[in-house]
Write an enzyme that holds these catalytic residues in place. Sequence first.
Site, PDB file in Angstrom:
ATOM      1  N   HIS A 190      40.179  33.941  36.898  1.00 54.57           N
ATOM      2  CA  HIS A 190      41.626  34.283  36.526  1.00 54.57           C
ATOM      3  C   HIS A 190      42.280  32.994  36.506  1.00 54.57           C
ATOM      4  O   HIS A 190      42.358  32.195  37.330  1.00 54.57           O
ATOM      5  CB  HIS A 190      42.232  35.283  37.331  1.00 54.57           C
ATOM      6  CG  HIS A 190      41.722  36.687  37.526  1.00 54.57           C
ATOM      7  ND1 HIS A 190      40.350  36.912  37.946  1.00 54.57           N
ATOM      8  CD2 HIS A 190      41.873  37.923  36.785  1.00 54.57           C
ATOM      9  CE1 HIS A 190      39.846  38.105  37.816  1.00 54.57           C
ATOM     10  NE2 HIS A 190      41.047  38.506  36.987  1.00 54.57           N
ATOM     11  N   ASP A 203      40.979  35.402  32.626  1.00 55.47           N
ATOM     12  CA  ASP A 203      41.833  36.569  32.238  1.00 55.47           C
ATOM     13  C   ASP A 203      43.005  36.205  32.908  1.00 55.47           C
ATOM     14  O   ASP A 203      43.581  35.642  33.713  1.00 55.47           O
ATOM     15  CB  ASP A 203      41.118  38.031  32.999  1.00 55.47           C
ATOM     16  CG  ASP A 203      39.961  38.292  32.359  1.00 55.47           C
ATOM     17  OD1 ASP A 203      39.518  37.652  31.465  1.00 55.47           O
ATOM     18  OD2 ASP A 203      39.632  39.496  32.655  1.00 55.47           O
TER      19      ASP A 203
END
Length: 248
Positions: A201, A55
């Site tokens: 991430h 993400d």
Amino acid sequence: MNQPRTLAALAAAAPAAVAAVHIVPAATWLPAVRAVLRPSLDGRGSADHIALTFDDGPDVRSTPHFLRELNRLGVRATFFLQGAAVQRHPALVRRMAAEGHELAVHCWEHQPAWLPRPVADRTDLERAAAAVREIAGTAPRWYRPPYGVLTATRWWAARQAGLRPVLWTAWGRDWRADADPDSVLAELGERLTGGATVLLHDSDRNSAPCSWRATLAVLPRLVARCRAAGWTVGPLAEHGLPTEHGGL
């Protein structure tokens, strides 16, 4: 019956009712609730496969490091992108697509989810999906909202944009300032099983500064663990999930 008093009570209750309808679906952020209300959001796919997802990119400071490491490991992943960053870094987005990674939609930019914003949510998702499509030349299929908070207006916006929401099976809590490779693997823990969708991430844009370095460092160990268990690692497109949009 005191009609003015009754109408006043209904008027006072209406905002609370609207807020409840908006917020209740967001309870799927919790794995236990998700398993009961909407198990498909958990990202469980083929038992011999792990979906690796990231993400908050693209980020010119960090994402290229992930691309190089994933290439070295022979792994392709799904990146949930922020539309504003896609627009700022088109060359990096084209590189991600050219190297075989799947590009999905995270948001335009992180925004608070708790207030109903049906028009803004739809506009943001459509802008983000259009940016990915126009710059990378591929139409995104998947949507993961910021913080995994899938409110009613975000469900509706995803449906309008033709995106299928998917959250995660296991996460590494790699956004924290104290995250390191050991902690990321420990957080993935017992939920890292065949068919899992893993959330990590590739940017610290909405995380502790430089937290992405722990994520980058853990990738060889994570991929080795998966392969030792007999699981292939790849994007959501290869995970055996249905691509059609599900309702609330």
